[in-house]
Design an enzyme around this catalytic site. Structure first.
Site, PDB file in Angstrom:
ATOM      1  CB  THR A  95     -32.234  29.334  -0.371  1.00  0.00           C
ATOM      2  OG1 THR A  95     -30.947  29.459  -0.998  1.00  0.00           O
ATOM      3  CG2 THR A  95     -32.362  27.777   0.534  1.00  0.00           C
TER       4      THR A  95
ATOM      5  CB  ALA B 147     -32.928  34.391   4.472  1.00  0.00           C
TER       6      ALA B 147
ATOM      7  NE  ARG C 141     -39.664  42.946   6.444  1.00  0.00           N
ATOM      8  CZ  ARG C 141     -38.805  43.956   5.891  1.00  0.00           C
ATOM      9  NH1 ARG C 141     -37.590  44.120   6.731  1.00  0.00           N
ATOM     10  NH2 ARG C 141     -38.842  44.815   5.044  1.00  0.00           N
TER      11      ARG C 141
ATOM     12  CE  LYS D  83     -40.358  34.167  14.558  1.00  0.00           C
ATOM     13  NZ  LYS D  83     -40.825  33.741  16.107  1.00  0.00           N
TER      14      LYS D  83
ATOM     15  CB  VAL E 292     -37.460  30.752   6.062  1.00  0.00           C
ATOM     16  CG1 VAL E 292     -38.485  29.971   4.814  1.00  0.00           C
ATOM     17  CG2 VAL E 292     -38.553  31.681   6.534  1.00  0.00           C
ATOM     18  N   GLY E 293     -35.767  28.032   6.059  1.00  0.00           N
ATOM     19  CA  GLY E 293     -35.516  26.980   5.393  1.00  0.00           C
ATOM     20  C   GLY E 293     -35.714  25.688   5.918  1.00  0.00           C
ATOM     21  CD  GLU E 294     -31.874  23.515   8.439  1.00  0.00           C
ATOM     22  OE1 GLU E 294     -31.033  22.507   8.589  1.00  0.00           O
ATOM     23  OE2 GLU E 294     -31.480  24.439   9.267  1.00  0.00           O
TER      24      GLU E 294
END
Ligand code: MCN
Ligand code: MOS
Length: 767
Positions: free
Chosen positions: A480, A522, A657, A730, A732-734
């Site tokens: 990631t 994160a 951001r 906020k 991001v990954g999924e």
């Protein structure tokens, strides 16, 4: 609002404006070169002396019991050290998974006698070499008493299942509102079983150095949570267990808990007093971990003639195993996405003979959005409205589920920007109206969203005499970018170039960290490193001002730290190393966590990091926090053959951001690629006679490859959201996988006039 406002809200993160420092830059991955050069050591590559090899043996029936296992031939085979089954295994203490499911009974053995699914672990063979173990495993003679299995919830014998209370939600008067609505649609949507399939399959090397000290090399998304599993199983203290997991070849949700094969290898290591290595084979990964369960959702939408939603009724079901409960939370998007004044949502789980399903990229949100975003498209057709306009009409000014205002929601901006970049205005709304030769062209769109979750994190920052900085935590990086963004965060606060920061992750001896799941890590760990780095800077300044041997002693109270130097703002700076040397130190080390200050015992604090209880440890905020995105997708369908190609994707994201736009873009694109696979390719197929998984390899379980993936344009419209998280990011990954499949299904409808409500969409659906 500036970052300085955040501490009050979070009770824990000290604030300062980070302005235009390294955080937020498109830096290259710090671990990238190690991976490209083959210098990143993955779990099964760890050079452990004298390992024995463990091979798993699984049930070949879907239900019933193991009557007998004849082990004699296997035990006599060359190199065999141990044959393990329910008869001779050590028994462990049962441990709850992080959802709180505890295996039944007061002890736990990872080998089954009563069979609840095809592929269940029944025995293991340990030998000097992998080949010997494999050959001996084939010599086990297993006799079964087979019972009839119910392999999937499409089997009529599966029944309706049981309601999940937490999934029942109702407001307004949905039945009456639906009955009175001038425009109504009702449709049922289905998704198949889907599997996580990280490139690095599960596996571990496990070693009891003494009876009470355990070291495990295992890829895990949650060092703390997994260590807790082992400690609990073997009755050890948390500190007696060390998990090392610096590099992970992907997880997608599947590597966050201790699984039966891990317990089996650890039992073997304990019984033999030797390190044991276990590599789960690709076919075995389909039963070692459950993946996403099959889902079915019936949606009824009622709307006014101008498109305003009046009523929503959502009736859902998902599979679970016969031994445990996993709920794929299907109502999750339905309840918060649009302004719906009257709503009813409920869900059953249906036990079938399968391994317990589990988290799979964007659990709940992803199939939830598939059904809902297709239904909204169907409603747009029924209303004769543009689907973007329909969504605009129903844009909610607050979260209807919680009643809270949004921390930020820039979805309208997503429509504007992505619609414009895609050229949506040029769409002819009539199905089959756009073509190029034999190819029917379809344009579809849909929305994705993901919640912003919260849990505490802990980090350590060390300032060294040579001006470099070390950051460490047991957080993980499964591809990631955690290494990189944490280096950026520390560099930002401490005024050093990113290259001067070394980050250590993935070791349970380091600072506590929550699960890299729910796309939360994160935001949580940048906050922890930010807080810790600020504290380190403060200590350095205090040292400079107060240590009797400091050359900066008694300066006016204006010391600044930048470029590895500390001093008064007008000249006279010395290097951090000079200050440390003058004050008799070779480094300065600070550890902080983001738990709210409260009286908690070390054990309670530990629990906050190694169970989902940590989510409850932070204050409930007065805002509803979600990321959003809008996908605009073009498909081309061959009119004669029905083949579907995704030819263009434009997606706009509001994820607040971005700490590293380059890495976020990789995450966004990765999710879209997976969404293409979900829409058109991925399908777990089981044998209806016995529940055996027929697609248990990467040839039969198809995922999107380069040839399936077109040019993808990703645009960020996010702005720092300090109401959502301390540093303004906020989830991001999924996020980006959510909404891709419905956008494709909607595009296929536009191309062909065929509404396909069951994934994956195959060419036979169109002929
Ligand atoms: N990021 C950013 N700005 C933000 C938030 C994130 O730049 N505001 C970037 C960072 O590079 C960060 C990455 O996006 O490292 C992911 O951050 P986040 O959304 O917090 O997700 P997590 O770190 O918690 O990672 C878990 C998430 C989940 S739950 C799954 S499932 C998933 C995913 O990440 N599995 C993955 N992405 C994956 N990517 C890879 N390569 N492999 C997996 O198994
Ligand atoms: Mo991700 S499925 O929440 O690990």
């Amino acid at each position: 609002m500036s970052l300085t406002d955040s501490p009050a809200k979070y009770g824990s993160v000290a604030g300062s404006e980070t302005a235009s420092g390294p955080l937020g830059r498109a830096a290259l991955r710090g671990d990238g070169s190690l991976k490209v050069r083959g210098a990143a050591t993955y779990a099964l590559e760890q050079p452990v002396e004298g390992v024995l090899h463990c091979v798993l043996v699984q049930s070949t029936i879907g239900a019933g019991r193991v009557a007998a296992i004849d082990r004699s031939a296997a035990e006599a085979a060359p190199g065999v050290r141990l044959v393990l089954d329910a008869g001779n295994s050590l028994t462990l203490a049962p441990m709850p998974d992080f959802f709180g499911n505890t295996p039944p009974g007061d002890s736990y053995v990872p080998f089954a006698r009563e069979i609840s699914f095809n592929g269940e672990l029944i025995a293991a063979v340990v030998a000097d070499t992998l080949e010997q173990a494999r050959a001996a495993a084939a010599l086990l003679e297993v006799t079964y008493e087979e019972a009839r299995s119910v392999p999937t919830f499409s089997d009529p014998r599966a029944g309706e299942g049981r309601a999940v209370d937490a999934m029942t939600k109702e407001w307004g008067e949905p039945d009456a509102a639906f009955a009175e609505a001038p425009v109504r649609i009702e449709a049922t949507y289905e998704t198949p079983r889907e599997y996580n399939l990280p490139i690095e399959p599960h596996g571990l090397i496990v070693h009891f150095e003494a009876d009470d000290r355990l070291t495990i090399y295992e890829p895990t998304q949650w060092v703390d949570g997994t260590a807790r599993n082992y400690a609990g199983w073997f009755g050890l203290s948390f500190d007696a267990v060390r998990i090392v997991s610096p590099f992970i070849g992907g997880g997608f949700g599947s590597k966050a808990q201790g699984l039966p094969h891990s317990a089996a290898a650890a039992i073997a290591a304990k019984m033999l007093g030797r390190p044991v290595k276990l590599a789960v084979t690709r076919p075995q990964t389909f039963t070692a971990y459950g993946g996403r369960p099959a889902t079915r959702q019936t949606l009824r939408l009622g709307a006014a003639a101008d498109g305003r939603l009046l009523a929503l009724d959502h009736d859902a079901a998902s599979e679970t195993s016969v031994t445990g409960t996993f709920t794929e939370t299907l109502g999750i998007v339905t309840k918060m996405m649009y302004a719906v004044p009257n709503l009813s949502s409920r869900q059953n789980v249906v036990p079938v003979n399968t391994v317990l399903p589990g988290p799979f990229r964007a659990p709940g949100k992803n199939p939830s959005a598939f059904a809902f975003e297709c239904a909204v498209d169907e409603l747009a057709v029924e209303l004769g409205m543009d689907p973007v306009d329909l969504r605009r009409v129903n844009e909610p000014d607050h979260d209807f589920e919680t009643g809270k205002p949004w921390s930020s929601r820039r979805l309208l901006k997503c429509y504007d920007v992505a619609g414009e970049a895609f050229g949506w205005a040029g769409r002819n709304p009539a199905p089959r109206s756009m073509r190029e030769g034999r190819q029917l062209i379809g344009w579809g769109m849909a929305v994705g969203t993901h919640p912003v979750y919260a849990a505490p994190g802990e980090a350590t920052v060390r300032l060294l005499a040579n001006g470099s900085v070390e950051v460490s935590s047991s957080a993980i990086d499964m591809g990631t970018g955690t290494y990189t963004i944490l280096a950026q965060t520390a560099a930002d606060v401490l005024g050093v170039p990113v290259e001067k920061v070394t980050v250590r992750l993935g070791d349970s001896r380091l600072g506590r960290a929550p699960v890299a799941g729910g796309s939360q890590l994160a935001n949580l760990m940048t906050a922890a490193v930010h807080k810790t780095a600020l504290a380190a800077r403060d200590e350095l300044v205090t040292l400079g001002l107060t240590d009797p041997n400091s050359p900066l002693r008694d300066q006016a109270n204006t010391l600044t730290v930048a470029d590895g130097r500390i001093g008064a703002s007008r000249g006279g700076a010395i290097s951090v190393g000079e200050l440390l040397a003058a004050t008799g130190r070779d480094h300065l080390e600070v550890t902080r966590d983001t738990l709210p200050e409260a009286d908690r015992t070390p054990e309670e604090r530990q629990r906050m990091f190694s169970t989902l209880a940590g989510r409850g440890a932070l204050p409930d905020l007065p805002v509803s926090r979600h990321s959003f995105c809008a996908h605009f997708i073009e498909v081309r369908v061959d009119e004669d053959f029905g083949t579907i190609r995704v030819s263009r994707v434009v997606t706009a994201f509001d994820a607040g951001r971005l700490y590293n736009p380059k890495l976020a873009e990789s995450q966004f694109k990765g999710g879209i690629v997976m969404g293409i696979g979900m829409a058109l390719l991925e399908e777990g197929v089981t044998d209806p006679r016995n529940g055996r998984i027929l697609s248990s390899n990467l040839a039969d379980y198809r995922i999107a490859t380069n040839a399936d993936v077109p040019e993808i344009t990703t645009i960020s419209v996010g702005e720092p959201d300090y109401d959502a998280t301390p540093l303004g990011g906020k989830a991001v990954g999924e996020l980006s996988i959510v909404g891709v499949a419905p956008a494709i299904a909607n595009a296929v409808y536009h191309a062909t006039g065929r509404r396909v409500r069951s994934l994956p969409i195959k060419l036979d659906d169109l002929l």
